[in-house]
Design a protein around this motif. Structure first.
Motif, PDB file in Angstrom:
ATOM      1  N   GLN A  54       0.944  -1.260   0.187  1.00  0.00           N
ATOM      2  CA  GLN A  54      -0.096   0.082  -0.149  1.00  0.00           C
ATOM      3  C   GLN A  54       0.858   1.223  -0.189  1.00  0.00           C
ATOM      4  O   GLN A  54       0.656   2.285   0.667  1.00  0.00           O
ATOM      5  N   GLY A  55       1.933   1.108  -0.618  1.00  0.00           N
ATOM      6  CA  GLY A  55       2.822   2.219  -0.811  1.00  0.00           C
ATOM      7  C   GLY A  55       3.744   2.454   0.217  1.00  0.00           C
ATOM      8  O   GLY A  55       4.549   3.354   0.221  1.00  0.00           O
ATOM      9  N   MET A  56       3.688   1.695   1.439  1.00  0.00           N
ATOM     10  CA  MET A  56       4.621   1.787   2.409  1.00  0.00           C
ATOM     11  C   MET A  56       5.687   0.867   2.589  1.00  0.00           C
ATOM     12  O   MET A  56       5.415  -0.289   2.254  1.00  0.00           O
ATOM     13  N   ILE A  57       7.055   1.360   2.915  1.00  0.00           N
ATOM     14  CA  ILE A  57       7.990   0.154   2.794  1.00  0.00           C
ATOM     15  C   ILE A  57       7.723  -0.683   4.260  1.00  0.00           C
ATOM     16  O   ILE A  57       7.747  -0.023   5.308  1.00  0.00           O
ATOM     17  N   ILE A  58       7.741  -1.772   3.933  1.00  0.00           N
ATOM     18  CA  ILE A  58       7.613  -2.804   5.169  1.00  0.00           C
ATOM     19  C   ILE A  58       8.671  -3.683   5.722  1.00  0.00           C
ATOM     20  O   ILE A  58       8.603  -4.368   6.440  1.00  0.00           O
ATOM     21  N   ALA A  59       9.544  -3.701   4.413  1.00  0.00           N
ATOM     22  CA  ALA A  59      10.503  -4.662   4.847  1.00  0.00           C
ATOM     23  C   ALA A  59      11.695  -4.346   3.799  1.00  0.00           C
ATOM     24  O   ALA A  59      11.533  -3.724   2.695  1.00  0.00           O
ATOM     25  N   VAL A  60      13.019  -4.675   4.019  1.00  0.00           N
ATOM     26  CA  VAL A  60      13.871  -4.795   2.983  1.00  0.00           C
ATOM     27  C   VAL A  60      14.488  -6.083   2.893  1.00  0.00           C
ATOM     28  O   VAL A  60      14.481  -6.906   3.907  1.00  0.00           O
ATOM     29  N   GLU A  61      14.989  -6.546   1.549  1.00  0.00           N
ATOM     30  CA  GLU A  61      15.731  -7.803   1.326  1.00  0.00           C
ATOM     31  C   GLU A  61      17.160  -7.159   1.223  1.00  0.00           C
ATOM     32  O   GLU A  61      17.700  -6.326   0.465  1.00  0.00           O
ATOM     33  N   PHE A  62      18.180  -7.635   2.186  1.00  0.00           N
ATOM     34  CA  PHE A  62      19.487  -7.298   2.025  1.00  0.00           C
ATOM     35  C   PHE A  62      20.398  -8.631   2.142  1.00  0.00           C
ATOM     36  O   PHE A  62      20.259  -9.278   3.284  1.00  0.00           O
ATOM     37  N   GLU A  63      21.344  -8.571   1.409  1.00  0.00           N
ATOM     38  CA  GLU A  63      22.461  -9.676   1.634  1.00  0.00           C
ATOM     39  C   GLU A  63      21.699 -11.267   1.762  1.00  0.00           C
ATOM     40  O   GLU A  63      22.107 -12.003   2.479  1.00  0.00           O
ATOM     41  N   GLY A  64      20.738 -11.224   0.983  1.00  0.00           N
ATOM     42  CA  GLY A  64      19.921 -12.491   0.986  1.00  0.00           C
ATOM     43  C   GLY A  64      18.935 -12.695   2.199  1.00  0.00           C
ATOM     44  O   GLY A  64      18.391 -13.944   2.176  1.00  0.00           O
ATOM     45  N   GLY A  65      18.646 -11.874   2.856  1.00  0.00           N
ATOM     46  CA  GLY A  65      17.819 -11.916   4.131  1.00  0.00           C
ATOM     47  C   GLY A  65      16.719 -10.971   4.016  1.00  0.00           C
ATOM     48  O   GLY A  65      16.878 -10.006   3.361  1.00  0.00           O
ATOM     49  N   ILE A  66      15.648 -11.131   4.747  1.00  0.00           N
ATOM     50  CA  ILE A  66      14.676 -10.183   5.020  1.00  0.00           C
ATOM     51  C   ILE A  66      14.363  -9.649   6.374  1.00  0.00           C
ATOM     52  O   ILE A  66      14.771 -10.260   7.317  1.00  0.00           O
ATOM     53  N   LEU A  67      14.397  -8.357   6.284  1.00  0.00           N
ATOM     54  CA  LEU A  67      14.336  -7.471   7.535  1.00  0.00           C
ATOM     55  C   LEU A  67      13.001  -6.785   7.459  1.00  0.00           C
ATOM     56  O   LEU A  67      12.688  -6.268   6.587  1.00  0.00           O
ATOM     57  N   LEU A  68      12.311  -6.862   8.766  1.00  0.00           N
ATOM     58  CA  LEU A  68      11.194  -6.460   8.721  1.00  0.00           C
ATOM     59  C   LEU A  68      11.016  -5.080   9.453  1.00  0.00           C
ATOM     60  O   LEU A  68      11.892  -4.882  10.137  1.00  0.00           O
ATOM     61  N   LYS A  69      10.241  -4.228   8.907  1.00  0.00           N
ATOM     62  CA  LYS A  69       9.785  -2.728   9.536  1.00  0.00           C
ATOM     63  C   LYS A  69       9.452  -3.048  11.189  1.00  0.00           C
ATOM     64  O   LYS A  69       8.700  -3.907  11.207  1.00  0.00           O
ATOM     65  N   GLY A  70      10.116  -2.283  11.842  1.00  0.00           N
ATOM     66  CA  GLY A  70       9.609  -2.162  13.263  1.00  0.00           C
ATOM     67  C   GLY A  70       9.737  -0.861  13.776  1.00  0.00           C
ATOM     68  O   GLY A  70      10.067   0.091  13.095  1.00  0.00           O
ATOM     69  N   ASP A  71       9.173  -0.843  15.309  1.00  0.00           N
ATOM     70  CA  ASP A  71       9.321   0.613  15.741  1.00  0.00           C
ATOM     71  C   ASP A  71       9.302   0.375  17.182  1.00  0.00           C
ATOM     72  O   ASP A  71       9.267  -1.048  17.816  1.00  0.00           O
ATOM     73  N   ALA A  72       9.203   1.287  18.090  1.00  0.00           N
ATOM     74  CA  ALA A  72       9.361   1.133  19.455  1.00  0.00           C
ATOM     75  C   ALA A  72       8.079   0.247  19.988  1.00  0.00           C
ATOM     76  O   ALA A  72       8.200  -0.407  20.964  1.00  0.00           O
TER      77      ALA A  72
END
Length: 124
Positions: free
Chosen positions: A30-48
């Motif tokens: 929905q137009g918002m970044i929710i994760a990144v794929e970096f060096e073969g792994g997935i990293l999920l968006k998080g916050d406090a």
């Protein structure tokens, strides 16, 4: 990781778009970044709000060492290992990332604008 595998991982959210960025991929819903794929792994968006839940599940926050030597933390966490074998568990974690993105968007859009107006005055 190929795009088809990423799309399958996030299918519980509906369609995602995947864009190349910084030597990896940005994963958007929905137009918002929710994760990144970096060096073969997935990293999920998080916050406090989601950090404790992620850490309690064994997720690790993405950090890198800045040129100054200072450790810099990014708002992305590894996916808890249990999620890779359980689609329902994966759905829980990607939903958590989506919710963090929604909160981030709400906070970002609530900040006053500092863009220049056409009359040369600054807004906000």
């Amino acid at each position: 990781m190929d795009n088809a595998a990423i799309e399958e991982m996030f299918e519980s959210l509906g369609p995602v778009s995947i864009r190349r960025m910084f030597g990896g991929k940005g994963i958007y819903c929905q137009g918002m970044i929710i994760a990144v794929e970096f060096e073969g792994g997935i990293l999920l968006k998080g916050d406090a709000e989601s950090a404790t839940t992620l850490e309690d599940a064994g997720a690790v926050r993405w950090a890198y060492q800045a040129r100054s030597g200072k450790q810099t933390y990014m708002p992305y966490w590894s996916i808890p290992e249990s999620a890779y074998d359980d689609p329902d568990d994966m759905a829980r974690w990607v939903r958590l990332a989506f919710e963090a993105a929604v909160r981030h968007e709400a906070t970002a859009s609530a900040k006053p604008s500092t863009k220049k107006r056409n009359d040369g005055l600054r807004e906000g």
